[in-house]
Structure formats: C-alpha cells, structure tokens
Design a protein around this motif. Structure first.
Motif, PDB file in Angstrom:
ATOM      1  N   VAL A   1      -0.020   3.490   9.170  1.00 54.37           N
ATOM      2  CA  VAL A   1      -0.098   2.250   9.649  1.00 54.37           C
ATOM      3  C   VAL A   1       0.854   1.899  10.825  1.00 54.37           C
ATOM      4  O   VAL A   1       1.985   2.390  10.746  1.00 54.37           O
ATOM      5  N   HIS A   2       0.499   1.082  11.731  1.00 53.13           N
ATOM      6  CA  HIS A   2       1.498   0.839  12.768  1.00 53.13           C
ATOM      7  C   HIS A   2       1.535  -0.633  13.082  1.00 53.13           C
ATOM      8  O   HIS A   2       0.456  -1.624  12.873  1.00 53.13           O
ATOM      9  N   THR A   3       2.869  -1.428  13.023  1.00 53.44           N
ATOM     10  CA  THR A   3       2.893  -2.739  13.139  1.00 53.44           C
ATOM     11  C   THR A   3       3.663  -3.048  14.239  1.00 53.44           C
ATOM     12  O   THR A   3       4.448  -2.540  14.790  1.00 53.44           O
ATOM     13  N   THR A   4       3.464  -4.526  14.848  1.00 48.51           N
ATOM     14  CA  THR A   4       4.251  -5.177  15.747  1.00 48.51           C
ATOM     15  C   THR A   4       4.325  -6.544  15.570  1.00 48.51           C
ATOM     16  O   THR A   4       3.257  -7.180  15.382  1.00 48.51           O
ATOM     17  N   VAL A   5       5.129  -7.203  15.834  1.00 54.84           N
ATOM     18  CA  VAL A   5       5.437  -8.567  15.822  1.00 54.84           C
ATOM     19  C   VAL A   5       5.114  -9.025  17.346  1.00 54.84           C
ATOM     20  O   VAL A   5       5.862  -8.679  18.261  1.00 54.84           O
TER      21      VAL A   5
ATOM     22  N   ALA B   1       2.975 -14.908  20.004  1.00 54.58           N
ATOM     23  CA  ALA B   1       1.903 -15.352  20.461  1.00 54.58           C
ATOM     24  C   ALA B   1       1.296 -15.948  18.815  1.00 54.58           C
ATOM     25  O   ALA B   1       1.669 -15.086  18.101  1.00 54.58           O
ATOM     26  N   ASP B   2       0.216 -16.660  18.994  1.00 53.83           N
ATOM     27  CA  ASP B   2      -0.441 -17.176  17.935  1.00 53.83           C
ATOM     28  C   ASP B   2      -1.719 -16.220  17.835  1.00 53.83           C
ATOM     29  O   ASP B   2      -1.905 -15.276  18.589  1.00 53.83           O
ATOM     30  N   ALA B   3      -2.288 -16.385  16.440  1.00 56.13           N
ATOM     31  CA  ALA B   3      -3.224 -15.279  16.332  1.00 56.13           C
ATOM     32  C   ALA B   3      -4.532 -15.319  17.073  1.00 56.13           C
ATOM     33  O   ALA B   3      -5.110 -14.405  17.474  1.00 56.13           O
ATOM     34  N   ASP B   4      -4.851 -16.598  17.668  1.00 56.99           N
ATOM     35  CA  ASP B   4      -5.929 -16.607  18.780  1.00 56.99           C
ATOM     36  C   ASP B   4      -5.742 -15.477  19.890  1.00 56.99           C
ATOM     37  O   ASP B   4      -6.448 -14.885  20.458  1.00 56.99           O
ATOM     38  N   ALA B   5      -4.364 -15.729  20.584  1.00 55.55           N
ATOM     39  CA  ALA B   5      -4.105 -14.920  21.548  1.00 55.55           C
ATOM     40  C   ALA B   5      -4.067 -13.667  21.238  1.00 55.55           C
ATOM     41  O   ALA B   5      -4.265 -12.620  22.064  1.00 55.55           O
ATOM     42  N   VAL B   6      -3.613 -13.022  20.026  1.00 52.26           N
ATOM     43  CA  VAL B   6      -3.466 -11.774  19.502  1.00 52.26           C
ATOM     44  C   VAL B   6      -4.930 -11.258  19.418  1.00 52.26           C
ATOM     45  O   VAL B   6      -5.309 -10.109  19.963  1.00 52.26           O
ATOM     46  N   TRP B   7      -5.709 -11.898  18.901  1.00 53.34           N
ATOM     47  CA  TRP B   7      -7.287 -11.529  18.806  1.00 53.34           C
ATOM     48  C   TRP B   7      -7.850 -11.219  20.202  1.00 53.34           C
ATOM     49  O   TRP B   7      -8.702 -10.026  20.446  1.00 53.34           O
ATOM     50  N   ARG B   8      -7.529 -12.195  21.286  1.00 51.15           N
ATOM     51  CA  ARG B   8      -7.838 -11.843  22.776  1.00 51.15           C
ATOM     52  C   ARG B   8      -7.160 -10.647  23.101  1.00 51.15           C
ATOM     53  O   ARG B   8      -8.090  -9.981  23.817  1.00 51.15           O
ATOM     54  N   GLY B   9      -6.286 -10.624  22.925  1.00 53.93           N
ATOM     55  CA  GLY B   9      -5.524  -9.396  23.538  1.00 53.93           C
ATOM     56  C   GLY B   9      -5.849  -8.069  22.858  1.00 53.93           C
ATOM     57  O   GLY B   9      -6.153  -7.139  23.559  1.00 53.93           O
ATOM     58  N   LEU B  10      -6.307  -8.033  21.699  1.00 57.34           N
ATOM     59  CA  LEU B  10      -6.679  -6.876  20.946  1.00 57.34           C
ATOM     60  C   LEU B  10      -8.198  -6.578  21.615  1.00 57.34           C
ATOM     61  O   LEU B  10      -8.422  -5.387  21.828  1.00 57.34           O
ATOM     62  N   GLY B  11      -8.854  -7.590  21.590  1.00 62.96           N
ATOM     63  CA  GLY B  11     -10.323  -7.371  22.211  1.00 62.96           C
ATOM     64  C   GLY B  11     -10.169  -6.767  23.683  1.00 62.96           C
ATOM     65  O   GLY B  11     -10.924  -5.795  23.983  1.00 62.96           O
TER      66      GLY B  11
ATOM     67  N   GLU C   1      -1.603 -11.613  10.949  1.00 60.44           N
ATOM     68  CA  GLU C   1      -0.916 -12.477  10.006  1.00 60.44           C
ATOM     69  C   GLU C   1       0.099 -13.363  10.610  1.00 60.44           C
ATOM     70  O   GLU C   1       0.768 -12.797  11.414  1.00 60.44           O
ATOM     71  N   PRO C   2       0.232 -14.512  10.133  1.00 59.02           N
ATOM     72  CA  PRO C   2       1.638 -15.254  10.689  1.00 59.02           C
ATOM     73  C   PRO C   2       2.824 -14.438  10.443  1.00 59.02           C
ATOM     74  O   PRO C   2       2.981 -14.009   9.227  1.00 59.02           O
ATOM     75  N   ALA C   3       3.779 -14.668  11.376  1.00 56.40           N
ATOM     76  CA  ALA C   3       5.011 -14.114  11.166  1.00 56.40           C
ATOM     77  C   ALA C   3       6.161 -15.004  11.390  1.00 56.40           C
ATOM     78  O   ALA C   3       7.298 -14.469  11.844  1.00 56.40           O
ATOM     79  N   GLY C   4       6.009 -16.256  11.336  1.00 52.99           N
ATOM     80  CA  GLY C   4       7.117 -17.145  11.676  1.00 52.99           C
ATOM     81  C   GLY C   4       6.439 -18.184  12.850  1.00 52.99           C
ATOM     82  O   GLY C   4       5.365 -17.860  13.729  1.00 52.99           O
ATOM     83  N   PRO C   5       7.079 -19.302  13.281  1.00 47.64           N
ATOM     84  CA  PRO C   5       6.975 -20.129  14.386  1.00 47.64           C
ATOM     85  C   PRO C   5       6.649 -19.233  15.582  1.00 47.64           C
ATOM     86  O   PRO C   5       7.610 -18.692  16.195  1.00 47.64           O
ATOM     87  N   GLY C   6       5.469 -19.440  16.134  1.00 44.74           N
ATOM     88  CA  GLY C   6       5.180 -18.607  17.403  1.00 44.74           C
ATOM     89  C   GLY C   6       5.007 -17.148  17.317  1.00 44.74           C
ATOM     90  O   GLY C   6       4.922 -16.791  18.658  1.00 44.74           O
TER      91      GLY C   6
ATOM     92  N   THR D   1       3.192 -13.645  15.475  1.00 37.82           N
ATOM     93  CA  THR D   1       2.176 -12.900  14.709  1.00 37.82           C
ATOM     94  C   THR D   1       2.389 -11.460  14.520  1.00 37.82           C
ATOM     95  O   THR D   1       2.882 -10.885  15.214  1.00 37.82           O
ATOM     96  N   LEU D   2       2.174 -11.186  13.090  1.00 31.86           N
ATOM     97  CA  LEU D   2       2.385  -9.708  12.829  1.00 31.86           C
ATOM     98  C   LEU D   2       0.903  -8.870  13.037  1.00 31.86           C
ATOM     99  O   LEU D   2      -0.082  -9.470  12.485  1.00 31.86           O
ATOM    100  N   LEU D   3       0.861  -8.045  13.781  1.00 32.21           N
ATOM    101  CA  LEU D   3      -0.256  -7.298  13.910  1.00 32.21           C
ATOM    102  C   LEU D   3      -0.152  -5.689  13.423  1.00 32.21           C
ATOM    103  O   LEU D   3       0.944  -5.187  13.590  1.00 32.21           O
ATOM    104  N   SER D   4      -1.031  -5.517  12.532  1.00 31.98           N
ATOM    105  CA  SER D   4      -1.190  -4.175  11.911  1.00 31.98           C
ATOM    106  C   SER D   4      -2.300  -3.321  12.330  1.00 31.98           C
ATOM    107  O   SER D   4      -3.270  -3.859  12.108  1.00 31.98           O
ATOM    108  N   ALA D   5      -2.122  -2.002  12.479  1.00 32.85           N
ATOM    109  CA  ALA D   5      -3.176  -1.234  12.547  1.00 32.85           C
ATOM    110  C   ALA D   5      -3.240   0.047  11.600  1.00 32.85           C
ATOM    111  O   ALA D   5      -2.185   0.821  11.674  1.00 32.85           O
TER     112      ALA D   5
END
Length: 149
Positions: A11-15, A18-28, A98-103, A105-109
């Motif tokens: 598993v790889h993670t990064t904080v 940005a908000d979850a919507d921006a992370v979703w767009r960046g992922l896509g 997942e949320p990781a605090g104000p502003g 987001t935690l992304l895991s793969a």
C-alpha cells in the motif's frame, strides 16, 4: 474476481492539500494520462490482458477500462477499484480517499495480486522483485498529488 481474496502486495499513501473532489479529479486525470500511450496498449496485448484499450465514460465509472484494468467500483471522492488479469497474474488496485484534516485528504493505493505457476513467479520477480512496481506507484501517487493540489 473477489478483490479481498487476492494476496496483499503493498500500500502507498500520501496526504494531499486538497479536498476529496479535487483528489478524485486528479486521480482520474493521472490514470487517463498514465495508461494513454500506445506502448501500454501494446504491452497489455503482449501479456494477454483481458482489457487492452481505454473505454467507457470519463470521469471513469463501473465498466470503464484502461489498458490492463477494468473499473469495478467507482464511488466519486471515496473509492476506485481497478481489477485486471493476464497470462501471468490476476490483480487489483484499490484507491481510497479519506479526510485527513482541514483542507487535506489521505489517498491510499493498495495493490493485491496472485501470480500462479512458474511463469507467474517469474513475472512477479520481474515486476515486484525489481521494485519496478514500487517506483511506478510512487510516481503515480506524486502525479495525483500534483494534479490535485
């Protein structure tokens, strides 16, 4: 294919700032770019991948494909599961947002895969044993973070 039944690889993670919507767009955007080249299409054809082309709606939805992967779960801003198979492996790549605090987001793969038989073992040694998978995942996570922030 049941994702949970596949053996855990890593598993790889990064904080991400940005908000979850921006992370979703960046992922896509990152997935579209990462799997867009003719080289990836040719590689997936050579190894006999079940999915060898990009298809389906964007942003991705269940049933969309990338060379080597099919989207089996797409919950915007929350989870994306890609699954695939070819001659040497059956595998899944699970992205969780997942949320990781104000502003932030935690992304895991999380990667899961089985490598049956002698040929599968050789393929695992080439992909996992050489750290090629780790380098590719680190590069992908960095790209997602940059596109999202």
């Amino acid at each position: 294919m049941q994702t949970a039944s596949l053996p855990y690889v890593d598993v790889h993670t990064t904080v991400i700032a940005a908000d979850a919507d921006a992370v979703w767009r960046g992922l896509g955007e990152t997935l579209d770019r990462s799997f867009a080249g003719a080289g990836m299409v040719r590689y997936t054809q050579l190894i006999g991948a079940a999915d060898t082309t990009r298809s389906g709606p964007r942003p991705c939805a269940e049933g969309s494909t990338y060379p080597g992967f099919r989207v089996t779960t797409a919950e915007p801003g929350r989870e994306l599961i890609l699954q695939g198979r070819h001659r040497f492996s059956t595998y899944a790549l699970i992205f969780r947002i997942e949320p990781a605090g104000p502003g932030q987001t935690l992304l895991s793969a999380e990667s899961r895969a089985s490598f049956p038989g002698l040929a599968g073992g050789v393929y695992r040694a080439l992909v996992i044993g050489t750290h090629g998978h780790v380098l590719g995942m680190r590069r992908m996570m960095t790209s997602i973070r940059r596109r999202s922030e």
